[in-house]
Structure formats: C-alpha cells, structure tokens
Design a protein around this motif. Structure first.
Motif, PDB file in Angstrom:
ATOM      1  N   VAL A 174      -5.862   7.320  -2.158  1.00  9.78           N
ATOM      2  CA  VAL A 174      -5.089   7.238  -0.923  1.00  9.78           C
ATOM      3  C   VAL A 174      -4.805   8.661  -0.474  1.00  9.78           C
ATOM      4  N   TRP A 216       0.606   2.708  -3.471  1.00 14.54           N
ATOM      5  CA  TRP A 216      -0.702   2.930  -4.078  1.00 14.54           C
ATOM      6  C   TRP A 216      -1.072   4.411  -4.003  1.00 14.54           C
ATOM      7  N   LEU A 252      -7.979   5.893   3.155  1.00 15.33           N
ATOM      8  CA  LEU A 252      -8.617   5.956   1.836  1.00 15.33           C
ATOM      9  C   LEU A 252      -9.788   6.921   1.854  1.00 15.33           C
ATOM     10  N   GLU A 304       0.812  -1.222   0.000  1.00 18.02           N
ATOM     11  CA  GLU A 304       0.000   0.000   0.000  1.00 18.02           C
ATOM     12  C   GLU A 304       0.844   1.269   0.000  1.00 18.02           C
ATOM     13  N   ARG A 347      -0.585   8.049   4.602  1.00 15.28           N
ATOM     14  CA  ARG A 347      -0.247   6.868   5.396  1.00 15.28           C
ATOM     15  C   ARG A 347      -0.810   7.056   6.791  1.00 15.28           C
ATOM     16  N   ILE A 350      -2.864   2.703   5.388  1.00 21.10           N
ATOM     17  CA  ILE A 350      -3.166   3.930   4.652  1.00 21.10           C
ATOM     18  C   ILE A 350      -4.590   4.378   4.962  1.00 21.10           C
TER      19      ILE A 350
END
Length: 106
Positions: free
Chosen positions: A45, A33, A88, A30, A48, A86
């Motif tokens: 995304v 991404w 989203l 991830e 983090r 992460i």
C-alpha cells in the motif's frame, strides 16, 4: 441525515471508476493494510486515495449530484480532503483474475 433528508440511494460501483474491488472486507478495512496478496501477486500500500469530483457524475447520464462525496466527507474527511480507497504498488508481474483470493499480509 441533515434536515430530515432521506438517505441517499445506493450508487453503482462504476461511479467510482475503480481498478480493483475487494469484496468481503468490512468498510474501510484497507485503512489498516500495509501489504496484501491478490491471487499470486503481492502489493504494498503506497498511500490512501483522496476522491476528486468525478464520482459525483453519473457515468451513463452525466448528471451531477452531491453523492457520494457528501456522504464520504461525513466519515472520511481530514487534511481538507475526502478519502476513499488505497493505492497499491505491485511487487512483481503477473495476472489477476476475477475471484482471486485476497490475503492481508501486514
């Protein structure tokens, strides 16, 4: 391990209190991404996710330990924080279902 310690026992995923768990991707995939699709929904995304101390407590016994933050900090510590996962942002509305396919878009 430090000081000839045994490796920590595997922890149940409930310890992390995740909203979504994606199975089948390599560890930390991830990090690269920028946008993904889960079933019918696209997500971007946003950032983090750093880890607080909550996962150090067993959700059943409430016993506090050093894991998983100790292990995560060995591999994912920078800017004074320990990173895991992460955040989203959905690009629309809809419903996710267990087993929906995940596609990395960017």
């Amino acid at each position: 391990m430090e000081r000839q310690e045994d490796p920590p026992a595997p922890l149940d995923m409930a310890r992390f209190r995740p909203n979504l768990v994606i199975d089948g991707a390599p560890p930390y995939a991830e990090d690269d991404w920028r946008e993904i699709r889960i079933g019918p929904l696209a997500f971007r995304v946003s950032e983090r996710c750093d880890r607080c101390a909550v996962p150090t407590y067993d959700p059943v016994t409430l016993e506090k330990g050093k894991e998983p933050l100790r292990t995560l900090a060995r591999h994912r510590r920078w800017d004074g924080r320990t990173w895991f996962g992460i955040r989203l942002i959905p690009r629309g509305r809809g419903e996710l279902r267990l087993g929906d396919p995940v596609t990395v878009l960017a």
